[in-house]
Design an enzyme around this catalytic site. Sequence first.
Site, PDB file in Angstrom:
ATOM      1  N   ARG A 180      11.115  37.275  -3.489  1.00 41.50           N
ATOM      2  CA  ARG A 180       9.839  37.761  -2.971  1.00 41.50           C
ATOM      3  C   ARG A 180       9.550  39.125  -3.588  1.00 41.50           C
ATOM      4  O   ARG A 180      10.470  39.930  -3.809  1.00 41.50           O
ATOM      5  CB  ARG A 180       9.877  37.894  -1.446  1.00 41.50           C
ATOM      6  CG  ARG A 180       9.838  36.565  -0.699  1.00 41.50           C
ATOM      7  CD  ARG A 180       8.506  35.824  -0.864  1.00 41.50           C
ATOM      8  NE  ARG A 180       8.453  34.569  -0.131  1.00 41.50           N
ATOM      9  CZ  ARG A 180       8.660  33.362  -0.657  1.00 41.50           C
ATOM     10  NH1 ARG A 180       8.954  33.243  -1.957  1.00 41.50           N
ATOM     11  NH2 ARG A 180       8.570  32.285   0.076  1.00 41.50           N
TER      12      ARG A 180
ATOM     13  N   HIS B 175       4.494  32.979  -9.744  1.00 44.54           N
ATOM     14  CA  HIS B 175       5.151  32.322  -8.602  1.00 44.54           C
ATOM     15  C   HIS B 175       5.282  30.804  -8.846  1.00 44.54           C
ATOM     16  O   HIS B 175       4.773  29.986  -8.067  1.00 44.54           O
ATOM     17  CB  HIS B 175       4.382  32.589  -7.296  1.00 44.54           C
ATOM     18  CG  HIS B 175       5.241  32.363  -6.071  1.00 44.54           C
ATOM     19  ND1 HIS B 175       5.122  33.113  -4.928  1.00 44.54           N
ATOM     20  CD2 HIS B 175       6.222  31.457  -5.818  1.00 44.54           C
ATOM     21  CE1 HIS B 175       5.993  32.677  -4.025  1.00 44.54           C
ATOM     22  NE2 HIS B 175       6.676  31.670  -4.549  1.00 44.54           N
TER      23      HIS B 175
HETATM   24  P1  NDP Z   1      19.167  30.533   1.840  1.00 50.50           P
HETATM   25  O1  NDP Z   1      18.803  30.869   3.245  1.00 50.50           O
HETATM   26  O2  NDP Z   1      19.837  29.234   1.578  1.00 50.50           O
HETATM   27  O3  NDP Z   1      20.127  31.658   1.240  1.00 50.50           O
HETATM   28  C1  NDP Z   1      19.918  33.004   1.477  1.00 50.50           C
HETATM   29  C2  NDP Z   1      21.110  33.787   0.968  1.00 50.50           C
HETATM   30  O4  NDP Z   1      20.815  35.186   1.111  1.00 50.50           O
HETATM   31  C3  NDP Z   1      22.380  33.509   1.774  1.00 50.50           C
HETATM   32  O5  NDP Z   1      23.496  33.504   0.928  1.00 50.50           O
HETATM   33  C4  NDP Z   1      22.437  34.705   2.721  1.00 50.50           C
HETATM   34  O6  NDP Z   1      23.734  35.054   3.151  1.00 50.50           O
HETATM   35  C5  NDP Z   1      21.881  35.805   1.826  1.00 50.50           C
HETATM   36  N1  NDP Z   1      21.377  36.913   2.650  1.00 50.50           N
HETATM   37  C6  NDP Z   1      20.395  36.898   3.580  1.00 50.50           C
HETATM   38  N2  NDP Z   1      20.264  38.110   4.135  1.00 50.50           N
HETATM   39  C7  NDP Z   1      21.190  38.902   3.555  1.00 50.50           C
HETATM   40  C8  NDP Z   1      21.586  40.248   3.726  1.00 50.50           C
HETATM   41  N3  NDP Z   1      20.978  41.045   4.619  1.00 50.50           N
HETATM   42  N4  NDP Z   1      22.583  40.725   2.971  1.00 50.50           N
HETATM   43  C9  NDP Z   1      23.218  39.929   2.075  1.00 50.50           C
HETATM   44  N5  NDP Z   1      22.898  38.631   1.855  1.00 50.50           N
HETATM   45  C10 NDP Z   1      21.900  38.136   2.603  1.00 50.50           C
HETATM   46  O7  NDP Z   1      17.825  30.668   0.986  1.00 50.50           O
HETATM   47  P2  NDP Z   1      17.422  29.878  -0.348  1.00 50.50           P
HETATM   48  O8  NDP Z   1      18.510  30.045  -1.335  1.00 50.50           O
HETATM   49  O9  NDP Z   1      16.991  28.488  -0.035  1.00 50.50           O
HETATM   50  O10 NDP Z   1      16.103  30.670  -0.794  1.00 50.50           O
HETATM   51  C11 NDP Z   1      16.132  32.049  -1.086  1.00 50.50           C
HETATM   52  C12 NDP Z   1      14.720  32.578  -1.258  1.00 50.50           C
HETATM   53  O11 NDP Z   1      14.162  32.147  -2.500  1.00 50.50           O
HETATM   54  C13 NDP Z   1      13.683  32.083  -0.246  1.00 50.50           C
HETATM   55  O12 NDP Z   1      13.790  32.793   0.973  1.00 50.50           O
HETATM   56  C14 NDP Z   1      12.379  32.350  -0.958  1.00 50.50           C
HETATM   57  O13 NDP Z   1      11.901  33.633  -0.639  1.00 50.50           O
HETATM   58  C15 NDP Z   1      12.748  32.313  -2.437  1.00 50.50           C
HETATM   59  N6  NDP Z   1      12.112  31.180  -3.130  1.00 50.50           N
HETATM   60  C16 NDP Z   1      11.257  31.445  -4.179  1.00 50.50           C
HETATM   61  C17 NDP Z   1      10.668  30.426  -4.881  1.00 50.50           C
HETATM   62  C18 NDP Z   1       9.808  30.699  -6.055  1.00 50.50           C
HETATM   63  O14 NDP Z   1       9.173  29.773  -6.584  1.00 50.50           O
HETATM   64  N7  NDP Z   1       9.746  31.925  -6.544  1.00 50.50           N
HETATM   65  C19 NDP Z   1      10.886  29.013  -4.508  1.00 50.50           C
HETATM   66  C20 NDP Z   1      11.816  28.847  -3.417  1.00 50.50           C
HETATM   67  C21 NDP Z   1      12.383  29.891  -2.758  1.00 50.50           C
HETATM   68  P3  NDP Z   1      24.606  34.044   4.052  1.00 50.50           P
HETATM   69  O15 NDP Z   1      24.991  32.923   3.120  1.00 50.50           O
HETATM   70  O16 NDP Z   1      25.755  34.845   4.469  1.00 50.50           O
HETATM   71  O17 NDP Z   1      23.711  33.586   5.162  1.00 50.50           O
HETATM   72  C1  OXD Z   2       9.218  28.981  -1.427  1.00 51.19           C
HETATM   73  C2  OXD Z   2       8.320  29.415  -2.457  1.00 51.19           C
HETATM   74  O1  OXD Z   2       9.616  29.793  -0.590  1.00 51.19           O
HETATM   75  O2  OXD Z   2       7.671  28.553  -3.076  1.00 51.19           O
HETATM   76  O3  OXD Z   2       9.573  27.781  -1.405  1.00 51.19           O
HETATM   77  O4  OXD Z   2       8.231  30.597  -2.754  1.00 51.19           O
END
Ligand code: NDP
Ligand code: OXD
Length: 310
Positions: free
Chosen positions: A225, A273
């Site tokens: 993001r 995006h």
């Molecule tokens: P997940 O919820 O599967 O993974 C999130 C990861 O971030 C986990 O490993 C989590 O730790 C870690 N995390 C969260 N908070 C913290 C913190 N405070 N400190 C350290 N680590 C932290 O999410 P996804 O992998 O599915 O997606 C990640 C992001 O990608 C989405 O939220 C979205 O914003 C973005 N996205 C962007 C897209 C694009 O087209 N640009 C498309 C899809 C997604 P833990 O494992 O310990 O919980």
């Molecule tokens: C998502 C994105 O969060 O498209 O899936 O950014």
Amino acid sequence: MAILLSSPTDDPVAWWAALESHLGPVDLRVWPDALGDVAEVEFALVWEHPPGSLKRFPNLRVIFSLGAGVEHLLADTALPEGVPVVRLVDAHLTRDMVEYVTAWVLYFHRAHHRYRAHQAEALWRPLPPVAATARTVGILGLGELGGAAAAALARLGFAVRGWSRSPKSLAGIACFHGREGLGAFLGGVDILVCLLPLTGETLGIVDRDLLRRLAPGACLINAARGAHVVDADLVAALDAGHIAGAALDVFHGEPLPPRHAFWHHPGIAITPHVASLTDPHSAAGEIADGIRRFRAGFLPRNVVDVARGY
Ligand code: NDP
Ligand code: OXD
């Protein structure tokens, strides 16, 4: 049972066909014009819904996000109470994100950013090759997307590290966690990838202090993001030469305003995006599975922990 689709960007016809291919005949209601009797709506599929609008459906059972990130959904302070929110986890989404991240890691690893700058000056200057094993890639976020990207990069031979909230043990990945593990994670990282969810804890995490801790000449890939990055700090780090390049897919405001400094910065590559887009057919399979589970008396998979914010 009726299903609501509330998204300004998703095609209702594509979603209707995709849902029917997994669930059989579907009574799809489309926000805002085709709602019918709102009491019949049990499941909502949402992306950037108008805040407060879901309160209109008194029998809503589950809210499905059409994206993996749910920060905008959770920002709605008038979500119906006690209704689980499910985020999108989908093999198609993961595969595309792995491709996006791998493409930019290879771009920076093979110094294409530097060759582009040389080209602008008609400069023929071969750079010494660097082995993947000598390149440290750090991934902020080791969840569905970060974990898959880390595994793919490790298979290519990179020295991969990841940072998460809770402790992890992943084959071939050096795992760090928590604020206390962040400093050790960052030291020596050549290419930093952000795949964190946007929460109160991660907002603005890629700031001056974090960028300064990376290896000199490091590069940044942000596919999570825009608000993870402090824009002015990134521009300052690029201008100072400490950061050599950035590939950005996400921004504080989207579309990125025409006058934003990022557009014309020589060290920044922009994509609109598109790192990983939700595919209705594939995602509808996950949603159908969630609906079936709910009907069988179980919670769908990937229910968001609202207090945690992801
Ligand atoms: P997940 O919820 O599967 O993974 C999130 C990861 O971030 C986990 O490993 C989590 O730790 C870690 N995390 C969260 N908070 C913290 C913190 N405070 N400190 C350290 N680590 C932290 O999410 P996804 O992998 O599915 O997606 C990640 C992001 O990608 C989405 O939220 C979205 O914003 C973005 N996205 C962007 C897209 C694009 O087209 N640009 C498309 C899809 C997604 P833990 O494992 O310990 O919980
Ligand atoms: C998502 C994105 O969060 O498209 O899936 O950014």
